[in-house]
Write a protein that holds these residues in place. Sequence first.
Motif, PDB file in Angstrom:
ATOM      1  N   SER A 126      41.141  48.873  48.050  1.00 17.44           N
ATOM      2  CA  SER A 126      41.411  49.220  46.912  1.00 17.44           C
ATOM      3  C   SER A 126      42.815  49.289  46.711  1.00 17.44           C
ATOM      4  O   SER A 126      43.453  49.538  47.505  1.00 17.44           O
ATOM      5  CB  SER A 126      40.608  50.494  46.810  1.00 17.44           C
ATOM      6  N   LEU A 127      43.458  48.996  45.485  1.00 20.49           N
ATOM      7  CA  LEU A 127      44.498  49.451  45.047  1.00 20.49           C
ATOM      8  C   LEU A 127      44.675  50.319  44.142  1.00 20.49           C
ATOM      9  O   LEU A 127      44.265  49.919  43.071  1.00 20.49           O
ATOM     10  CB  LEU A 127      45.361  48.035  44.571  1.00 20.49           C
ATOM     11  N   GLY A 128      44.935  51.710  44.158  1.00 17.06           N
ATOM     12  CA  GLY A 128      44.858  52.654  43.582  1.00 17.06           C
ATOM     13  C   GLY A 128      43.343  53.111  43.347  1.00 17.06           C
ATOM     14  O   GLY A 128      42.581  53.218  44.186  1.00 17.06           O
ATOM     15  N   GLN A 129      42.840  53.024  41.959  1.00 19.70           N
ATOM     16  CA  GLN A 129      41.405  53.194  41.804  1.00 19.70           C
ATOM     17  C   GLN A 129      40.566  51.921  41.603  1.00 19.70           C
ATOM     18  O   GLN A 129      39.561  51.996  41.442  1.00 19.70           O
ATOM     19  CB  GLN A 129      41.382  54.216  40.476  1.00 19.70           C
ATOM     20  N   LYS A 130      41.340  50.793  41.730  1.00 19.55           N
ATOM     21  CA  LYS A 130      40.787  49.575  41.589  1.00 19.55           C
ATOM     22  C   LYS A 130      40.011  48.972  42.749  1.00 19.55           C
ATOM     23  O   LYS A 130      40.856  48.616  43.663  1.00 19.55           O
ATOM     24  CB  LYS A 130      41.550  48.752  40.888  1.00 19.55           C
ATOM     25  N   LYS A 131      38.861  48.882  43.081  1.00 15.85           N
ATOM     26  CA  LYS A 131      38.265  47.898  44.310  1.00 15.85           C
ATOM     27  C   LYS A 131      38.524  46.770  44.027  1.00 15.85           C
ATOM     28  O   LYS A 131      38.133  46.082  42.851  1.00 15.85           O
ATOM     29  CB  LYS A 131      36.919  48.337  44.222  1.00 15.85           C
ATOM     30  N   LEU A 132      39.065  46.132  44.929  1.00 21.08           N
ATOM     31  CA  LEU A 132      39.367  44.422  44.733  1.00 21.08           C
ATOM     32  C   LEU A 132      38.445  43.791  45.451  1.00 21.08           C
ATOM     33  O   LEU A 132      37.370  44.067  46.194  1.00 21.08           O
ATOM     34  CB  LEU A 132      40.622  44.252  45.781  1.00 21.08           C
ATOM     35  N   GLU A 133      38.082  42.515  44.911  1.00 23.71           N
ATOM     36  CA  GLU A 133      37.194  41.428  45.203  1.00 23.71           C
ATOM     37  C   GLU A 133      37.523  40.737  46.618  1.00 23.71           C
ATOM     38  O   GLU A 133      38.729  40.243  46.642  1.00 23.71           O
ATOM     39  CB  GLU A 133      36.945  40.659  44.373  1.00 23.71           C
ATOM     40  N   ILE A 134      36.518  41.150  47.520  1.00 26.83           N
ATOM     41  CA  ILE A 134      36.817  40.269  48.939  1.00 26.83           C
ATOM     42  C   ILE A 134      35.457  39.634  49.302  1.00 26.83           C
ATOM     43  O   ILE A 134      34.389  40.250  48.939  1.00 26.83           O
ATOM     44  CB  ILE A 134      37.396  41.242  50.136  1.00 26.83           C
ATOM     45  N   ASP A 135      35.574  38.655  50.093  1.00 26.00           N
ATOM     46  CA  ASP A 135      34.525  38.314  51.003  1.00 26.00           C
ATOM     47  C   ASP A 135      33.977  39.199  52.074  1.00 26.00           C
ATOM     48  O   ASP A 135      34.727  38.860  53.170  1.00 26.00           O
ATOM     49  CB  ASP A 135      34.488  36.799  50.985  1.00 26.00           C
ATOM     50  N   GLU A 136      33.179  40.110  52.159  1.00 30.90           N
ATOM     51  CA  GLU A 136      32.876  40.878  53.079  1.00 30.90           C
ATOM     52  C   GLU A 136      32.664  40.276  54.265  1.00 30.90           C
ATOM     53  O   GLU A 136      32.804  40.703  55.618  1.00 30.90           O
ATOM     54  CB  GLU A 136      31.959  41.849  52.712  1.00 30.90           C
ATOM     55  N   ASP A 137      31.939  39.107  54.299  1.00 31.57           N
ATOM     56  CA  ASP A 137      31.777  38.325  55.411  1.00 31.57           C
ATOM     57  C   ASP A 137      32.937  37.796  56.185  1.00 31.57           C
ATOM     58  O   ASP A 137      32.650  37.606  57.439  1.00 31.57           O
ATOM     59  CB  ASP A 137      30.786  36.927  55.199  1.00 31.57           C
ATOM     60  N   GLU A 138      33.987  37.452  55.447  1.00 30.53           N
ATOM     61  CA  GLU A 138      35.172  37.237  56.096  1.00 30.53           C
ATOM     62  C   GLU A 138      35.577  38.275  57.189  1.00 30.53           C
ATOM     63  O   GLU A 138      36.373  37.974  58.100  1.00 30.53           O
ATOM     64  CB  GLU A 138      36.281  36.879  55.078  1.00 30.53           C
ATOM     65  N   PHE A 139      35.562  39.506  56.777  1.00 32.41           N
ATOM     66  CA  PHE A 139      35.984  40.741  57.585  1.00 32.41           C
ATOM     67  C   PHE A 139      35.063  41.347  58.554  1.00 32.41           C
ATOM     68  O   PHE A 139      35.411  42.473  59.062  1.00 32.41           O
ATOM     69  CB  PHE A 139      36.513  41.505  56.439  1.00 32.41           C
ATOM     70  N   GLU A 140      33.988  40.919  59.026  1.00 32.44           N
ATOM     71  CA  GLU A 140      33.047  41.482  59.956  1.00 32.44           C
ATOM     72  C   GLU A 140      33.696  41.394  61.378  1.00 32.44           C
ATOM     73  O   GLU A 140      33.974  40.161  61.716  1.00 32.44           O
ATOM     74  CB  GLU A 140      31.698  40.895  59.884  1.00 32.44           C
ATOM     75  N   PHE A 141      34.218  42.503  61.849  1.00 33.46           N
ATOM     76  CA  PHE A 141      34.719  42.502  63.112  1.00 33.46           C
ATOM     77  C   PHE A 141      36.055  41.606  63.062  1.00 33.46           C
ATOM     78  O   PHE A 141      36.268  40.728  64.276  1.00 33.46           O
ATOM     79  CB  PHE A 141      33.941  42.411  64.339  1.00 33.46           C
TER      80      PHE A 141
END
Length: 160
Positions: A51-66
Amino acid sequence: MAGIHGIAILETLSIGTNQLSLGSGAILQGHSTPTRLQDDGFHFATIEGISLGQKKLEIDEDEFEFSVLFDSGSSISHLKESGYESIVEEVDNLMAGFLDPAYIGDGEQCYKGNMDRELDGFPLLTFHFSEGADFEVGVEGMFLPFNKSIFCLAIHRSES
């Protein structure tokens, strides 16, 4: 205890630095997140959101697993494509009409202006880790001065 380790990240507001404590001496408060210790000694964790401030940003969660490496010796954070692009897009949106981009080469995201003066009140960048742990990054952790009239995003695109 054998096999148990802790990670504590503390932001020292008075001097604008972060501390990372590893091992049995880490003081953990609030939520914690699972980490995985690789054979090479690096600790990895999972980001579930940014998030940047109150805005949740779009990410590909599969890219970030461990796939988040903690490197306490670097001033630059490296993120995979979707996280990096989302942060750059939102920072550009916040800067639009306020600060002009500065082109210094190497694909760095830089802006014309004095970092301390121009970014007063800039929103916090928050990394949301699994199991409710959040890590907030202020202006001093998001940007680095290039010179007195240009500053750059301290986040780069990761090639791996």
